[in-house]
Design an enzyme around this catalytic site. Structure first.
Site, short mmCIF file in Angstrom:
data_model
loop_
_atom_site.label_atom_id
_atom_site.label_comp_id
_atom_site.label_asym_id
_atom_site.label_seq_id
_atom_site.Cartn_x
_atom_site.Cartn_y
_atom_site.Cartn_z
N HIS A 150 123.61 72.50 -6.92
CA HIS A 150 124.17 71.17 -6.69
C HIS A 150 124.09 70.74 -5.23
O HIS A 150 124.26 69.56 -4.92
CB HIS A 150 125.62 71.10 -7.20
CG HIS A 150 126.61 71.82 -6.35
ND1 HIS A 150 127.00 73.12 -6.59
CD2 HIS A 150 127.33 71.42 -5.27
CE1 HIS A 150 127.91 73.48 -5.70
NE2 HIS A 150 128.13 72.46 -4.88
N ASP A 180 123.90 77.40 -11.46
CA ASP A 180 124.14 76.66 -10.22
C ASP A 180 123.60 77.41 -9.01
O ASP A 180 124.24 77.47 -7.96
CB ASP A 180 125.61 76.33 -10.04
CG ASP A 180 125.83 75.27 -8.95
OD1 ASP A 180 124.92 74.47 -8.74
OD2 ASP A 180 126.90 75.28 -8.31
N GLY A 252 131.42 71.62 1.78
CA GLY A 252 130.45 72.07 2.76
C GLY A 252 130.23 73.57 2.72
O GLY A 252 129.24 74.09 3.24
N ASN A 253 131.18 74.32 2.09
CA ASN A 253 131.03 75.77 1.94
C ASN A 253 130.09 76.15 0.80
O ASN A 253 129.73 77.32 0.66
CB ASN A 253 132.38 76.44 1.69
CG ASN A 253 133.13 76.76 2.97
OD1 ASN A 253 134.13 76.15 3.27
ND2 ASN A 253 132.61 77.70 3.73
N SER A 254 129.74 75.21 -0.07
CA SER A 254 128.88 75.53 -1.21
C SER A 254 127.59 76.19 -0.75
O SER A 254 126.91 75.71 0.16
CB SER A 254 128.53 74.25 -1.97
OG SER A 254 129.54 73.89 -2.86
N LEU A 309 118.96 81.89 -29.36
CA LEU A 309 118.96 81.92 -30.81
C LEU A 309 118.67 80.57 -31.44
O LEU A 309 118.22 80.50 -32.58
CB LEU A 309 120.32 82.42 -31.33
CG LEU A 309 120.77 83.82 -30.89
CD1 LEU A 309 122.04 84.21 -31.64
CD2 LEU A 309 119.67 84.85 -31.12
N GLY A 310 118.96 79.50 -30.72
CA GLY A 310 118.72 78.17 -31.27
C GLY A 310 119.81 77.71 -32.21
O GLY A 310 119.52 77.10 -33.26
#
Length: 418
Positions: A150, A180, A252-254, A309-310
């Site tokens: 992100h 992510d 901002g730490n992401s 597996l769908g």
């Protein structure tokens, strides 16, 4: 005297008796002013998923610096050594993208438009630049940088700034929206590299340091402990196995580093639980082991390969279990089957109850989903199901999970920290 009092006394006694009969039933009819209102689930926010990155075969996996197991003894009085070891490898990431600016309604009027005809190309006058801040971690001498998906999602340009003052543009090697995580690459010499610890050895109570670029003020270090491990069911990612910490994590730490007192990488900071948008002592990091495996796949394959597996699964409540003739709410309901998917080819049908996979009973739908994702595509997988009250066994050939084609939901108030 009694003759005058009795006509007034009997109505009072009658009223008291009627009140004693009616009052026990009133609490259900009256609202309690001291009772808290029933909380309502907030509407999910939507995060845009970028186009699939083309695979790049024949690229070797990056060489990772593996840290020694941490010795748990008397804690130090200072963590400057850990910061000196880890902080140079934590970078600031500035991503930018060009978006169309909303045109003012008056601009559609020819009278007003004539005053702006000499401003040049129309396409440039209605565009603006959006910038966002984040962090990343250099994990190999080849210049590979781990960060959050992100942080760089939809970016047209990504700039990486090192602690020593050097800056450069980064290349996107691959992204994995379902965990992510994203991998960038930078071309610089003598790069500082962080060591990765075995996150399976992380214990609740271990000291943890969070390093990143909160609010764009510059590299910052905060300290806390490991509050919990194996956190899931948070509604943040499709695949969740978070380390929880109370080290302050802010916007901002992401993508920044969560490290141990030896300066080794424990996890990649990714999200916070907050009602105000700031740190409230509940932060989440992606474990180093999971980040390492996704790094290798994105570098060598260009994508993350997961088993599939769908099926669309639904949790089995006690009421539903009873309706299917089950004694306990074990397993998941097959709510839907993807056409031409592995489940459809094996004969699974909507309404089936999936009880066990490869002999292992399904106790939790999300855990089962993660376990299936770790199975290599092409593997023959025994299943146990219940259909129309009858227990059945079948074998399914695991497929490869396709890339996400729909937005990923992010539940409020759990927030990304950038």
């Amino acid at each position: 005297m009694r003759r005058y009092v009795l006509p007034y006394l009997w109505p009072v006694i009658t009223g008291v008796l009627i009140a004693l009969l009616i009052l026990p039933g009133l609490p259900d009819l009256l609202s309690n002013p001291f009772q808290s209102p029933t909380p309502q689930a907030p509407a999910p926010a939507v995060v845009t998923v970028p186009a699939v990155v083309e695979p790049s075969p024949n690229r070797p996996a990056p060489e990772i610096h593996q840290a020694e197991p941490m010795a748990r003894n008397q804690g130090p009085s200072s963590y400057s050594y850990a910061v000196d070891q880890a902080a140079p490898a934590v970078v600031n990431i500035y991503s930018s993208r060009i978006v169309e600016r909303d045109q003012h309604p008056l601009m559609s009027d020819p009278f007003f438009q004539q005053f702006f005809d000499d401003q040049g190309d129309d396409t440039t006058t209605h565009q603006r630049m959006l910038s966002s801040l984040g962090s990343g971690v250099i994990v190999s001498d080849d210049g590979y940088v781990l960060t959050n998906h992100h942080v760089i999602n939809g970016a047209d340009e990504i700039q990486v700034a090192l602690r020593d003052g050097r800056e450069t543009l980064a290349e996107v090697i691959g992204t994995d929206p379902e965990s992510d995580l994203a991998v960038l690459r930078i071309e610089l010499d003598d790069l500082p590299v962080i060591e990765l610890t075995d996150s399976a050895d992380v214990a609740v109570g271990d000291v943890a340091l969070a390093i990143g670029n909160p609010f764009g003020v510059g590299q910052t270090v905060t300290m806390g402990i490991i509050s919990a491990t194996g956190r899931n069911h948070l509604g943040l990612n499709a695949y969740e196995d978070f380390i929880q910490t109370d080290a302050a994590i802010n916007p901002g730490n992401s993508g920044g580093a969560l490290v141990n007192p030896d300066g080794a990488l424990v996890g990649i900071n990714t999200a916070i639980f907050s009602r105000s948008g700031g740190s409230q002592g509940i932060g989440f990091a992606i474990p180093a082991n999971l980040a390492h495996s996704i790094l290798d796949e994105l570098v060598t394959q260009g994508r993350v390969i997961r088993g599939w597996l769908g099926i669309e699964a639904q949790a089995l409540s006690r009421e539903l279990a009873a309706s299917f003739g089950l004694q306990t709410p074990q397993g998941v309901i097959v709510a839907g089957v993807v056409s031409d998917g592995p489940a459809a080819e094996a004969g699974l049908e909507p309404g089936d109850v999936l009880l066990a996979v490869d002999g292992q009973a399904i106790l939790d739908a999300r855990t089962a989903m993660s376990d299936i994702a770790s199975i290599p595509p092409g593997t023959s997988l025994p299943l146990t199901i219940v259909r129309s009250g009858e227990r059945m066994d079948m074998t399914l050939v695991v497929g490869e999970r396709p890339p996400p084609a729909i937005p990923i939901n992010e539940v409020v108030p759990r927030q990304r920290d950038s």
